[in-house]
Design an enzyme around this catalytic site. Structure first.
Site, PDB file in Angstrom:
ATOM      1  N   GLY A 129       0.821  -1.205   0.000  1.00  0.00           N
ATOM      2  CA  GLY A 129       0.000   0.000   0.000  1.00  0.00           C
ATOM      3  C   GLY A 129       0.853   1.251   0.000  1.00  0.00           C
ATOM      4  CB  VAL A 138      -1.095   2.959   5.412  1.00  0.00           C
ATOM      5  CG1 VAL A 138      -1.637   1.805   6.237  1.00  0.00           C
ATOM      6  CG2 VAL A 138      -2.207   3.946   5.111  1.00  0.00           C
ATOM      7  N   GLY A 139       2.150   2.566   5.614  1.00  0.00           N
ATOM      8  CA  GLY A 139       3.299   1.692   5.875  1.00  0.00           C
ATOM      9  C   GLY A 139       3.964   2.037   7.197  1.00  0.00           C
ATOM     10  CD  GLU A 145       6.875  -5.662  -2.078  1.00  0.00           C
ATOM     11  OE1 GLU A 145       6.824  -5.083  -3.182  1.00  0.00           O
ATOM     12  OE2 GLU A 145       7.858  -6.333  -1.705  1.00  0.00           O
ATOM     13  CB  CYS A 184       2.988  -0.408  -6.917  1.00  0.00           C
ATOM     14  SG  CYS A 184       3.238  -2.121  -7.373  1.00  0.00           S
TER      15      CYS A 184
END
Lengths: 514, 489
Positions: A188, A192-193, A210, A244
């Site tokens: 994501g 948020v990572g 990732e 991505c």
């Protein structure tokens, strides 16, 4: 106890029975997963069509085909991957068993993303199952149709306790992140990572993140621009740019900008027809929030191609923006949409500088026929991966680790890399309770003499492999001498001829092993 | 700008000049480190003696010898480690260049520990330098004398801007942790480990955490107890038990407890004489705080050997505790001291159960002559490393990754693992702007026919290695036939 807590607890209990560890079981689950993809192709395609407007063939090409490949690879290689891995010995371990044993970690949390909901959620699952873990699967709520289908159908194919699907939004994810896992695999955004890693830190849980970023795409003016633009167009507008590893923006010299715009225009027409809006193989933006976000990004930039949109459909045409600068709105965040900005630079020097001023991207693209130029870009930049003269396809080479660096992520997967990522590679040294005299050099009292011995044994680098090869070569030399001897006797006896023949063939075969 | 901020900014600026990247530079710096250990051996030993009362030979044996080995290995193999690593191709990449390129990460923060201050601070540094990074070295303030020596000496041998030593305590470490690094390598305890990872999360900085735990040591009643106990005693009392991989406690059947105590007592006497206090090879507890912590643990347990101590000297004798219960104070945290509790278990089953109730340890020891016992132990438990029939020595096998799992840590190092841990292994795929025909199957419109081709290319994993080998064998068979024809027949 919350629903999330229950699911995790059940998974852990199930893991502790040891059920997920035998290779036969893992292969059985992987085969079931494969059946799921083949039997439920229709359901999967329908869900993705509703979520992202992707055609059934597009879903197969970009989501499930790769997944099938990964599952088949894991099934084929599992015994090899999971086997103990012997390591090079030294003088002190020459009679011992020394190896690295891959082991399951325990319960893995897999948080999926919405852009390739099946691929990025189930590929880590393949690795988790192959490594012998239990796994909680949390599909993205944004791709709501796919999430629902996953929740309903996956339990019909995989063990419900070991591999539960837990759906939900932000609060359900937060509740999950409060539980203890043995690894958290998140795909994501970087924002948020950070939150995921912070939550994992509380339990000392390792993470694979990732993430994304703005993947630059440099086009050298001296390359085949028509070919380059074809590949870039494809890489950019697949899934409406919601990839991505999509080429986020193009860097090129001003002298080729118009040509690049022309070529991309041509390809858009070739791939998506004059009217992409009605074309089956052109997708949609996932939802209104992202649609608005993307339309906002166009502010202040010149549209060279496309620009059309329809909010009610979440449709944005394949769009090219020209004469964009580093300060433009569209350059402030990862685009993740069908807008392709072109930024002009004076040459590869300025391109490298531009790239290095920003966060390390997930992938870097270079289009050039000049190997020196490609090498320079590799040497002077950093990125998760580097792909020269094409887009996206490094994703399908399972021997290459797929992952980011810096802001674009940590850890990697695909093929054996995924297996290793979700295993504990445990060092094992099995000694015997003998040869104790040998150990005297380490026991107190510590004398200079003992130290001298320790120095010898610890510092002498013995290349055991080399010793073996030298021994084999010596044996072969002896054999060769024997053959020459026998040859000179010029025997016509068939037995002797047979022996000579076999000896010579074995000699040649052995020489290839050395 | 704080002192810490400055050091990091300078290191980053130095890294950005690119000078840490060339293989020659890396080897030069590693050779300089080698010189440090040969030229300044006595200064180093003197400091370690003041910190931990280790003898000069002991410092060499347990600290610097291992470092010399790691330096030799890194210097010898650096070119090989740093070279591009070709990978297996598939049908679609058959004419491309496909490889993994190891690259430096940037600026690494290394936070050392106090128990083997040189080994655990410099070994990660070797990896960092070998991988082409800059590194900020933060030695533990607890080993006061060694931290000072490191601060004084390292800048005399290695690049001061690329590899600055930043000393200090908690607040200096917190200030460092506010800066942005490309990797943080921490050796210490789990409590601080969590804080480090939380701080690293803010910058999405990957971490290597070498933590600890209670490393269990199971002794099978049917093995050679004399040798087993000798090795356990050595593993336990080296550095006064202040070793992350020391056997924390023993599990054995009650029938052999007395014998184990006897044998350990014998070994203690052999190694450390009747009066370990005066033996130059027996160390001290690092400071009063830890002395008190360890002494408190004795509460409620029966001393079977040792037990004497002297606070002013931070001396605790090699001690064995018998009939220890799981609820005992000494079993509530990692001991990190010279107390060896013995817990009775009815056999292997109970031992495995007990081990699995606790957090995954950094090391697991199993003494047995029965391979079945050893296999069961490895199959049914998890730990950072596993060592059968000895203690500690897996640390010195450079080909084995050294690290924990779960609460005992994440990531690993030693030898090539140090290099890989502190590198970015970048996937590189170099294609050419030709053979566009093959690509047609992927472009819209997506037809079933094109899909069929894509299916063929992606799903047919051809083992080109095998094909190559078969081709070679075929060629050899032909050559053999020819030779047979002309020369032998």
């Amino acid at each position: 106890m919350s629903r999330e807590q229950l699911a995790v607890q059940r998974a852990r209990k199930s893991f502790q029975t040891g059920k997920s560890k035998p290779l036969e079981y893992r292969i059985h689950q992987l085969k079931s997963l494969l059946r799921f993809i083949t039997e439920r192709r229709r359901d999967i395609a329908d869900a993705v069509k509703k979520d992202l407007g992707k055609s059934a063939n597009g879903t197969e090409l970009f989501e499930t085909l790769g997944l099938e490949g990964e599952i088949k690879l894991a099934i084929e290689k599992l015994a090899e991957w999971a086997a103990p891995r012997p390591v090079e010995k030294n003088l002190l371990t020459i009679t011992d068993e020394v190896y690295v044993q891959p082991e399951p970690l325990g319960v893995v949390l897999i948080i999926g993303a919405w852009n390739y909901p099946w691929s990025v959620t189930l590929q880590p699952l393949v690795a988790a199952i192959a490594a012998g873990n239990a796994a909680i699967i949390k599909p993205s709520e944004v791709s709501s149709n796919s999430s629902k289908v996953m929740e309903e159908l996956l339990p019909q194919y995989l063990d419900k306790d070991l591999f539960p699907v837990v759906t939900g939004g932000v609060s359900e994810t937060q509740e999950l992140l409060k539980q203890k896992f043995d690894h958290v695999f998140y795909t994501g955004s970087s924002t948020v990572g950070r939150i995921v890693m912070e939550a994992a830190a509380r339990h000392l849980t390792p993470v694979t993140l990732e993430l994304g970023g703005k993947s630059p795409c440099y086009i050298d003016k001296n390359c085949d621009i028509s070919m380059a633009c074809r590949r870039i167009t494809w890489g950019k507008f697949v899934n409406c740019g919601q990839t991505c590893i999509a080429p986020d923006f193009v860097l090129c010299e001003p002298s080729i900008q118009s040509r690049v715009v022309e070529e991309i225009k041509k390809c858009i027409k070739e791939f998506y027809t004059e009217n992409p809006e009605t074309f089956e193989d052109y997708g949609r933006i996932i939802n209104q929030h992202h649609f608005k976000r993307l339309m906002g990004l166009m502010e202040g930039s010149t549209v060279a191609v496309g620009g059309g949109s329809d909010e009610s459909q979440c449709y944005i045409a394949p769009t090219v923006l020209q004469d964009v600068t580093g300060e433009s709105k569209v350059m402030k965040e990862e685009i993740f949409g069908p807008l392709l900005p072109i930024i002009t630079v004076s040459g590869v020097d300025e391109a490298i500088q531009f790239i290095n001023e920003r966060e390390k991207p997930l992938v870097l693209y270079v289009f050039s026929n000049d190997n020196k130029l490609i090498k320079r870009v590799i040497a002077e930049t950093s990125s998760g991966a580097l792909l020269a003269n094409d887009c996206l396809v490094h994703f399908t080479v399972s021997a290459l680790p797929f992952g980011g660096v810096g802001n674009s992520g940590m850890g990697c997967y695909h093929g054996l890399h995924g297996f290793n990522q979700l295993s504990h590679l445990r060092s094992c040294l099995i000694k015997q309770l003998n040869m104790e005299a040998f150990n005297n050099m380490r026991y107190p009292p510590h004398t200079d003499k003992k130290l001298g011995w320790a120095r010898f044994f610890l510092l002498k680098q013995l290349n055991v492999g080399r010793v073996r090869r030298m021994a084999l070569l010596a044996a072969l030399a002896g054999l060769a001498a024997f053959v020459v001897q026998v040859k000179h006797l010029k025997s016509t006896c068939p037995v002797h001829r047979g022996i000579k023949g076999i000896t010579l063939i074995s000699l040649m075969y052995c020489s290839t092993l050395v | 700008m704080s002192r810490e901020q400055q050091a990091v900014a300078r290191a980053r600026k130095a890294f950005e000049t690119g000078r840490s990247k060339s293989v020659e530079h890396r080897i030069r710096q590693l050779k300089n480190l080698q010189r440090l250990f040969t030229e300044k051996q006595s200064v180093i030993s003197a400091a370690v003696k003041k910190d931990l009362n280790k003898s000069e030979a002991g410092t060499q044996l347990y600290e610097t010898l291992g470092l010399e080995g790691e330096l030799n290995t890194a210097i010898k193999h650096l070119k090989e480690w740093a070279a591009p690593r070709p990978v297996e191709k598939n049908l679609l990449t058959i004419s491309d260049t496909v490889y993994i390129k190891p690259e430096p990460l940037g600026v690494v923060l290394i936070i050392g520990a106090w128990n083997y201050p040189w080994a655990v601070t410099i070994q990660p540094l070797i990896g960092a330098i070998a991988a082409g990074n800059a590194a900020v070295i933060k030695p533990s303030e607890v080993c006061v004398h060694t931290a000072k020596v490191m601060e004084d000496l390292l800048p005399l041998y290695i690049d001061k801007e690329l590899y600055p030593v930043v000393t200090g305590g908690v607040s200096e470490t917190q200030e460092l942790l506010r800066q942005r690094f490309d990797h943080i390598f921490y050796t210490g305890n789990s409590v601080v480990g969590k804080l480090i990872m939380e701080a690293a999360a803010k910058n999405l900085t990957p971490v290597t955490l070498e933590l600890g735990g209670k490393s269990p040591c199971y002794i099978d009643k049917n093995c050679d107890l004399t040798i087993a106990c000798r090795r356990v005693a050595w593993g336990k009392y080296t550095n006064c038990g202040q070793t992350c991989i020391a056997p924390d406690y023993i599990l054995c059947e009650p029938s052999i407890q007395d014998r184990v105590i006897e044998e350990v007592k014998k070994a203690i006497k052999e190694f450390y004489t009747d009066n370990p206090k005066t033996c130059p090879d027996y160390g001290r507890i690092i400071n009063q705080r830890h002395f008190k912590r360890i002494m408190n643990m004795l509460e409620g347990s029966t001393v079977a050997a040792g037990g004497d101590n002297e606070e002013s000297d931070c001396y605790i004798a090699p001690t064995v505790l018998r009939d220890v219960k799981p609820e005992a104070k000494v079993m509530q945290e990692e001991i990190f001291g010279p107390l060896l509790p013995i817990l009775s278990v009815s056999g292997l089953d109970e031992a495995i159960k007990f081990i699995n109730k606790g957090e995954k340890p950094l090391a697991l020891y199993c003494f047995s002559s029965d391979n079945k016992v050893i296999n069961r132990m490895t199959d049914e438990t998890s730990s950072g490393g596993f060592l059968a029939n000895d203690c500690l020595v897996h640390f010195s096998v450079g080909a084995l990754p050294f690290g924990g799992v779960g609460n005992s840590g994440m990531g690993c190092y030693h030898g090539k693992y140090s290099f890989d841990q502190l590198s970015h292994l970048r996937s590189c795929l170099i294609k050419k702007l030709n053979m566009e025909g093959v690509n047609r199957m992927r472009y819209p419109p997506h037809t079933l026919k094109k899909l069929g081709w894509a299916r063929f290319f992606i799903l047919n994993s051809v083992d080109l290695g095998w094909v190559g080998r078969m081709a070679l064998l075929a060629v050899m068979a032909v050559v053999a036939a020819v030779v047979l024809q002309y020369y032998l027949l």
